[in-house]
Design a protein around this motif. Structure first.
Motif, PDB file in Angstrom:
ATOM      1  N   ASP A  26       0.809  -1.216   0.000  1.00 49.69           N
ATOM      2  CA  ASP A  26       0.000   0.000   0.000  1.00 49.69           C
ATOM      3  C   ASP A  26       0.846   1.272   0.000  1.00 49.69           C
ATOM      4  OD1 ASP A  26      -2.494  -1.245  -0.098  1.00 49.69           O
ATOM      5  OD2 ASP A  26      -2.486  -1.590   2.064  1.00 49.69           O
ATOM      6  N   LEU A  27       2.165   1.101  -0.125  1.00 51.65           N
ATOM      7  CA  LEU A  27       3.059   2.249  -0.256  1.00 51.65           C
ATOM      8  C   LEU A  27       3.599   2.299  -1.685  1.00 51.65           C
ATOM      9  CD1 LEU A  27       5.110   2.046   3.069  1.00 51.65           C
ATOM     10  CD2 LEU A  27       3.034   3.363   2.604  1.00 51.65           C
ATOM     11  N   SER A  28       4.069   3.459  -2.082  1.00 47.55           N
ATOM     12  CA  SER A  28       4.616   3.619  -3.429  1.00 47.55           C
ATOM     13  C   SER A  28       6.024   3.037  -3.517  1.00 47.55           C
ATOM     14  CB  SER A  28       4.667   5.106  -3.785  1.00 47.55           C
ATOM     15  OG  SER A  28       5.656   5.760  -2.991  1.00 47.55           O
ATOM     16  N   GLN A  63       3.829   4.804  -8.071  1.00 42.75           N
ATOM     17  CA  GLN A  63       2.861   3.718  -8.184  1.00 42.75           C
ATOM     18  C   GLN A  63       2.832   2.878  -6.909  1.00 42.75           C
ATOM     19  OE1 GLN A  63       3.129   1.559 -11.857  1.00 42.75           O
ATOM     20  NE2 GLN A  63       1.891  -0.164 -11.133  1.00 42.75           N
ATOM     21  N   LEU A  64       1.617   2.475  -6.482  1.00 44.99           N
ATOM     22  CA  LEU A  64       1.485   1.579  -5.342  1.00 44.99           C
ATOM     23  C   LEU A  64       2.059   0.220  -5.716  1.00 44.99           C
ATOM     24  CD1 LEU A  64      -2.085   2.335  -3.921  1.00 44.99           C
ATOM     25  CD2 LEU A  64       0.124   3.283  -3.217  1.00 44.99           C
ATOM     26  N   ARG A  95       1.506  -2.764  -4.676  1.00 49.78           N
ATOM     27  CA  ARG A  95       0.581  -3.897  -4.836  1.00 49.78           C
ATOM     28  C   ARG A  95      -0.024  -3.964  -6.232  1.00 49.78           C
ATOM     29  NH1 ARG A  95      -4.500  -1.672  -4.507  1.00 49.78           N
ATOM     30  NH2 ARG A  95      -4.732   0.196  -3.213  1.00 49.78           N
TER      31      ARG A  95
END
Length: 238
Positions: free
Chosen positions: A91-93, A131-132, A134
């Protein structure tokens, strides 16, 4: 020098590692070869701290014991692990994952230069900084995991099955990047199912079976060893 001495590890009644003694010099690339269940991943976990070794075991860095060091402090000693499954923060870039890798104090100096190196090693990450993770492919997530580990400024980088589940073209890209990492002087300890490509970048290798080291040789010798050919490379050498 990073080394283990008589390293043993037990999961309940199961002895996963038995008297493992290996060494890896600074700047050297070493691969651990063995079938599934041989104990290869357990070896990396015992070095990195999450798995608790048996009495009488030791892990040394420059002849000083680091066994029992809390896992979150192992990167401060200069050892980074890219685990099987990658362990990225989905959930982080991309950029946020890399910045987390620079958390150890030893990583503060030269952080900008290492960040630039990672984007040079993996250009597609540079294109996807925001971009995330995931939402990325498995190969891209593996690049993030390796990049995050490199941001900690390691002396030794350990990788557990970095090619697992990836397309051949992505595997080639990853190992080309690891060749460049090797050129920077970082020591690499690989556990890898793709024996041919891992031997192609390694200096030495160990053979592991049922939690024991059963052989050791140069990578060149292992490529032509009949037992290695039969077990891992699809038959005898031409």
């Amino acid at each position: 020098m990073l080394e283990t001495q008589n390293l043993s590890l037990r999961y309940g009644r199961h002895l996963a590692l038995h008297d493992i003694s290996i060494r890896i010099a600074e700047g050297e690339t070493v691969v651990i070869l063995g079938a599934n269940g041989a104990g290869k991943s357990s070896l990396l976990k015992a070095i990195a701290g999450p798995a608790k070794a048996e009495m009488g075991s030791n892990v040394l860095l420059d002849s000083k014991s680091i066994l029992g060091t809390k896992p979150h402090l192992i990167p401060e000693a200069g050892i980074a692990l890219v685990p099987e499954g990658r362990g990225v923060f989905g959930d982080l870039s991309v950029e946020e994952n890399l910045l987390l890798g620079a958390n150890p104090k030893r990583a503060r100096s030269g952080e900008t230069e290492r960040n630039a190196l990672i984007y040079d090693l993996f250009p597609r990450l540079a294109e996807r900084k925001s971009q995330l993770v995931r939402t990325m492919s498995g190969g891209e997530q593996q690049m993030v995991a390796i990049g995050r580990a490199l941001m900690s400024n390691p002396r030794f980088l350990m990788l557990d099955e970095p090619s697992l589940g990836l397309a051949p073209i992505v595997v080639t890209e990853l190992f080309n990047a690891l060749r460049r990492v090797k050129e920077t002087g970082v020591g690499l300890l690989l556990v890898e199912q793709n024996v041919s490509i891992s031997l192609s970048i390694s200096d030495r290798g160990y053979l592991m079976e049922a939690g024991r080291i059963v052989g050791e040789n140069s990578a060149e010798a292992l490529k032509t060893d009949p037992a290695v050919q039969q077990a891992f490379l699809g038959g005898a050498a031409a």
